[in-house]
Enzyme design. Structure first.
Site, short mmCIF file in Angstrom:
data_model
loop_
_atom_site.label_atom_id
_atom_site.label_comp_id
_atom_site.label_asym_id
_atom_site.label_seq_id
_atom_site.Cartn_x
_atom_site.Cartn_y
_atom_site.Cartn_z
N HIS A 1 24.15 46.76 7.60
CA HIS A 1 24.59 45.23 7.39
C HIS A 1 25.06 45.89 6.42
O HIS A 1 25.00 46.70 5.77
CB HIS A 1 23.23 44.51 7.34
CG HIS A 1 22.57 45.50 6.34
ND1 HIS A 1 21.45 47.02 6.73
CD2 HIS A 1 21.53 45.38 5.37
CE1 HIS A 1 20.17 47.24 6.08
NE2 HIS A 1 20.85 46.29 5.55
N LEU A 2 25.89 44.23 6.22
CA LEU A 2 26.48 44.20 4.60
C LEU A 2 25.83 43.03 3.70
O LEU A 2 26.07 41.87 4.32
CB LEU A 2 27.88 43.73 5.21
CG LEU A 2 29.06 42.77 4.34
CD1 LEU A 2 29.64 44.20 3.43
CD2 LEU A 2 30.02 42.58 4.82
#
Ligand SMILES: [Zn+2]
Length: 156
Positions: free
Chosen positions: A111-112
């Site tokens: 995830h960013l």
């Protein structure tokens, strides 16, 4: 630069557990796209701290195909625009922790992080969870960002 993440206290995958939840303040999901979604961090470093998450339960960016990776960055772009609009963000930290030694709290599902910053704000990298001050509640954050997100013009 590692984003120190909260330990995942849910059983199963924090992100996959949200797979069937509709966008809204309860789920903290801001937007769903075909291959990914945008969700507020329940333990934000700053008001407006977002995460862009692929639907695929994979540990690293290198496991995503080009379409999924492109969508991830397009959603990050929209997130930046919404945060500038809703919070007057002046700067950002974007980061991905790949693997536990890098600080990933959800190691199996990449995830960013998108973290808005302002001149003179506290250096969250040097601040522990116990001393973070988050003045706005998450529902209010959600409503502000949701409004800004939906008000953005269509993107190319
Ligand atoms: Zn997952």
């Amino acid at each position: 630069m590692a984003y120190i993440e909260e330990r995942n206290s849910e059983s199963g995958c924090l992100f996959c557990n949200r797979r069937d939840e509709a966008p809204g303040p309860a789920s903290l999901i801001l937007h769903r796209a075909p291959r990914s979604f945008v969700i507020l961090n329940r333990y934000p470093y700053t008001n407006g701290h977002l995460m862009v998450v692929p639907n695929a339960h994979v540990p690293s960016l290198e496991d995503l195909d080009s379409q999924a990776l492109s969508e991830l960055m397009l959603l990050a772009r929209r997130g930046l625009r919404a945060l500038r609009q809703a919070y007057g963000a002046e700067a950002f930290n974007l980061g991905v922790n790949i693997g536990a030694p890098a600080g990933a709290g959800v190691v199996d599902h990449v995830h960013l992080h998108v973290v808005p910053r302002w001149a003179g704000d506290t250096n969250f990298m040097a601040t522990t969870a116990a001393t973070r001050v988050i003045p706005e509640d998450l529902e209010q954050t959600y409503l502000r960002l949701d409004q800004a997100w939906r008000a953005l013009p269509a993107e190319d």
